[in-house]
Design an enzyme around this catalytic site. Structure first.
Site, PDB file in Angstrom:
ATOM      1  CG  ASN A 192      12.513  26.668  38.086  1.00  0.00           C
ATOM      2  OD1 ASN A 192      11.989  27.548  38.244  1.00  0.00           O
ATOM      3  ND2 ASN A 192      11.997  25.641  38.079  1.00  0.00           N
ATOM      4  CB  SER A 246       8.428  23.296  34.532  1.00  0.00           C
ATOM      5  OG  SER A 246       7.348  23.847  35.181  1.00  0.00           O
ATOM      6  CD  GLU A 247       8.574  25.603  39.942  1.00  0.00           C
ATOM      7  OE1 GLU A 247       7.724  26.754  40.483  1.00  0.00           O
ATOM      8  OE2 GLU A 247       9.244  25.756  39.057  1.00  0.00           O
ATOM      9  CG  ASN A 248       4.736  21.305  36.047  1.00  0.00           C
ATOM     10  OD1 ASN A 248       5.905  22.165  36.075  1.00  0.00           O
ATOM     11  ND2 ASN A 248       4.039  21.033  35.541  1.00  0.00           N
TER      12      ASN A 248
END
Length: 520
Positions: free
Chosen positions: A320, A343-345
């Site tokens: 990440n 990607s944290e979304n």
């Protein structure tokens, strides 16, 4: 066999009645509840769907940046004029779109979010004492919402331990003179298997405003690409969930295994009248673009850090990357190496920026930039994303910093009373002991102020979490007990040069080598 045949026949009759909008037959009632509370109610007007939201309600609002926001439902709240809202959302859009519109109209009393971002009005109202803001780590926010929908009243997480989140005292509301009017409360701490965890309570809303892609006439819902983000867990965590969609299709259009949200969670449905689908950060590449590797190695500070950071990648790694230098380092991943970017979304398998004709408002990264995905990629919700992160399934996280301490404490999310961007997902990203944390940053701040120091003076993002520091001058390994060890030094600099520009002592590796750079 006769009984099974009869049941099958009655099921077909019930399904037929449901599709045609007719009432359930008496025969159906013999097998199924006739309660209308389970039926999704359809609306043609967004205002009608939200007009009963009262002043002072807690409203969950889906989206990430401007991706997947319920545009029509937000617009409807502007028309109803409801006030004193507590809005739970990852962020608040931008000044003139998304939740930013409700901030401008002063309809929001409190925001529970992870990131102020680039919304200048959000930051202004907060610092001026006009708005209450409960800043919450992004993964914790997602899990609090998920727990609320699952009937779990509270849970323990390592995210935020050793920070203001755990200790309390983070400003929720300022007075006009800049002093703190309302501060956050401390969290309960427990130790499990030698690691500290803090107690977080679930979030439930009075209403949830959700944006989805399609719904069928039964109320089942699907999302598109990275637009599911917070929408999916929020769907489950409110007394009344209102979903706006781009299209309503017939029952049977979705295969059951392709449904993202079953109808049981969807109370109201409205087809959006129109969608702007604004893009916060349009990022494109040209057909002829190649990886930017021109110029002499290390001919500027930023490039020097990037080309050293690229050496942290390993084949098969899940990583990440923060915006800026970390993300740019991915341009230098060897073509002989596979690195899976998360990607944290809600994306695993990030690709390069799109060509102009590939731009898709439903496909962005955590920096709100338009992106593409690689073959084998997947999309998922925010709570799922942070299960990967918090659970230690991500091998490497690389991010920037304002300050790093001798023992690996990290500060990168706020300067009290001056700069408030929020922690976003950073606290979660550094919370797992299984994940290597690499900080990339310039060695000193403006005026040659130290950024590597004995003790951080800014509020912490994580305690004893950093494993390596890469600057334009040097590379340090970090030990949470022994401190810093200088392992690489930029050509032309001496150890004394590093001592002068570093705010704490450090050991020098007996195997000290020149600072490495990725080969082009």
């Amino acid at each position: 066999m006769a009984a099974l045949t009869l049941l099958s026949s009655r099921l077909r009759l019930c399904a037929s009645a449901y599709r045609s909008g007719g009432a359930w037959s008496q025969g159906c009632a013999g097998y199924f509840s006739t309660s209308t509370r389970r039926h999704t109610k359809f609306y043609t007007d967004a205002v009608e769907a939200v007009k009963d939201i009262p002043n002072g309600a807690t409203v969950l609002v889906g989206g990430f940046g401007l991706c997947g926001i319920p545009e029509n439902l937000i617009g409807a709240l502007l028309k109803t004029g409801v006030k004193e809202l507590t809005a739970v959302s990852n962020n608040a859009g931008v000044d003139n779109f998304g939740l930013g519109l409700l901030l401008q109209s002063k309809q929001i009393k409190r925001m529970i979010s992870s990131y102020v971002g680039e919304n200048a009005e959000f930051e202004r109202q907060y610092l001026a004492g006009e708005l209450e803001v409960e800043l919450t780590p992004q993964g914790t926010l997602a899990e609090r919402i998920r727990a609320g929908g699952a009937g779990v009243p509270a849970f323990y997480t390592s995210t935020g331990y050793g920070t203001l989140v755990q200790e309390g005292g983070s400003p929720i509301k300022y007075n006009k003179d800049g002093s703190i009017a309302i501060a956050s409360k401390p969290r309960e701490v427990r130790e499990f298997n030698g690691q500290h965890f803090i107690l977080e309570e679930a979030i439930r809303g009075d209403f949830a405003l959700v944006k989805a892609w399609k719904a069928d006439q039964a109320g089942n819902v699907t999302f598109r690409k990275s637009a599911r983000n917070f929408n999916l867990p929020m769907c489950k965590a409110a007394e009344t969930t209102v979903v706006e969609v781009e299209e309503i299709v017939d029952i049977g259009s979705f295969a059951p295994e392709d449904i993202h949200i079953p109808k049981i969670y969807v109370h109201r449905l409205v087809k959006g009248e129109k969608y702007e689908k604004r893009i916060e950060r349009l990022s494109v590449r040209k057909e002829e673009d190649v990886k930017t590797r021109s110029g002499k190695l290390g001919d500027n500070v930023r490039e020097r850090i990037i080309k050293r950071a690229a050496l942290e990648f390993e084949d098969g790694m899940y990583a990440n990357l923060g915006i800026g230098i970390p993300l740019l380092a991915s341009n230098f991943i060897s073509p002989n190496m596979t690195v899976h970017l998360q990607s944290e979304n809600g994306i695993l398998g990030l690709g390069p920026y799109p060509l102009q004709n590939e731009v898709d408002a439903d496909l962005i990264n955590a920096g709100k930039e338009t992106v593409t995905v690689l073959p084998g990629a997947s999309y998922f919700s925010s709570d799922e994303s942070f299960a990967m992160i918090r659970g230690g399934h991500v091998n490497l996280t690389m991010l920037g910093a304002m300050q790093v301490s001798k023992y690996g404490d990290l500060a990168n999310w706020m300067i009290p009373g001056k700069l408030v961007k929020g922690m976003g997902g950073a606290m979660d990203l550094v919370s797992s002991a299984k994940t290597k944390v690499v900080v990339t940053m310039e060695h000193s701040a403006k005026g040659n102020a130290h950024k590597i120091m004995e003790k951080c003076t800014l509020p912490l993002t994580g305690k004893q979490c950093v494993n390596r520091i890469i600057t334009e001058k040097a590379v340090f390994d970090v030990d949470s007990k022994k401190g810093l060890t200088l392992i690489e030094l930029w050509e032309g600099l001496t150890v004394d040069d590093i001592k002068k520009s570093t705010g704490c002592d450090f050991a020098v590796s007996p195997k000290l080598i020149p600072m490495q750079q990725v080969t082009t």
